[in-house]
Design a protein around this motif. Sequence first.
Motif, short mmCIF file in Angstrom:
data_model
loop_
_atom_site.label_atom_id
_atom_site.label_comp_id
_atom_site.label_asym_id
_atom_site.label_seq_id
_atom_site.Cartn_x
_atom_site.Cartn_y
_atom_site.Cartn_z
N PHE A 19 0.84 -1.20 0.00
CA PHE A 19 0.00 0.00 0.00
C PHE A 19 0.88 1.25 0.00
O PHE A 19 1.82 1.36 0.78
N TYR A 20 0.58 2.19 -0.88
CA TYR A 20 1.35 3.44 -0.98
C TYR A 20 0.68 4.52 -0.13
O TYR A 20 -0.43 4.96 -0.44
N PRO A 21 1.32 4.96 0.95
CA PRO A 21 0.71 5.90 1.90
C PRO A 21 0.81 7.36 1.46
O PRO A 21 1.37 8.21 2.16
N LYS A 22 0.23 7.65 0.33
CA LYS A 22 0.27 9.00 -0.22
C LYS A 22 -0.28 10.04 0.76
O LYS A 22 0.25 11.15 0.87
N GLN A 23 -1.33 9.65 1.49
CA GLN A 23 -1.97 10.61 2.38
C GLN A 23 -1.06 11.04 3.53
O GLN A 23 -1.23 12.12 4.09
N ILE A 24 -0.09 10.20 3.88
CA ILE A 24 0.85 10.57 4.94
C ILE A 24 1.77 11.69 4.47
O ILE A 24 2.00 12.68 5.18
N LEU A 25 2.29 11.56 3.25
CA LEU A 25 3.13 12.63 2.68
C LEU A 25 2.34 13.93 2.58
O LEU A 25 2.84 15.01 2.91
N GLN A 26 1.12 13.83 2.11
CA GLN A 26 0.28 15.02 1.98
C GLN A 26 0.01 15.64 3.35
O GLN A 26 0.05 16.85 3.51
#
Length: 351
Positions: A22-29
Amino acid sequence: MLEQWLKTELKPLAQEIDLEGFYPKQILQGLGEQGCFSSSNQQSYLQSVQQEVDTVRLVSKYCMTTGFITWCHLAAITYVRHTKNESLKKRLLAPLESGKVLGGTGLSNPMKNYANLEPLHLKARNVDGGYEVKGTLPSVSNLGEDHWFGAVAKVENEDRNVMIFVECRGERLDLKEKKDYVGINGSATYAVRFLDLFVPTEQVLAEDADAFIKTIRPYFLVYQIPLGFGVIEASIASSESALKKQNGCNAYMEEQPDQVKRDLARQQERLKEQFQNGPLIWESLLPIRKASAEDAVKAAHMTMLHVGGPAYLRKSHPARRLREAYFLVNLTPTIRHLDKMMQITSNEAIN
């Protein structure tokens, strides 16, 4: 406040990131929204970098894969912060720092090239209004349709290299996801093929990539060091939680969390001195980067032994950290790459 947010938002995702890619894009954002990448406040640039280094450490305590993509994003930000292309900086720096636009590195191959480990994989042809670029980068991490990344190409018929900033969208850019790694499969890593991609002048980071790389590479390296620190801190905590297992027999083992704590404190102090003595120097950071990676492997191994049977479940946190640590020793610059650079530096100092 950041650590509490990571406990709430990132910690529950760690197993899905590790086992399901799973790619945690929302964490970077979310990090961007909280100002973790901002350089527009009242502190100096070096103070901002030091704060960002600590952010990578905190993220990596809970998931080094997410720490790794945070490093990727900070590398992309570093390129834009240092470019003399003011139109590119005006267009993308604020969105990158706020997390509205995300970025990857693309410098694994160039870093190896500058150490004479492999040739540049990309070639650029000078055309009206920019360059046409062809070739393949085997692995670029933290990519997606709305992401950007840096790359270096050899300019045909000229004795120079150019550094470009590329948007992932486009028919002449082919991305093939790679998910067959032992770990870090949630890092959005792709093989990227350039099919005579037109890169306009507005997306050129530096016409002289060699000089530009010398400027940005200390930051490229310094953001990697806390990846290991985070893994080490988490490993210490896991080992300490197992001290009473089987009537306290872990106390008889050679590897002990107290020693790992002392080693970590020593490396953290070495890194702190680099910021106090500024500006950051590539050659001085190399041994700290190496120690961070090697100590992370030792700490993760220690935790596997201290936790015992439960650690050998693939879904366990100690097993995840062991896989993460082994990736860290193979992250460019790899341990063998670091050894070569440190030996060259040592020989130059003697001569």
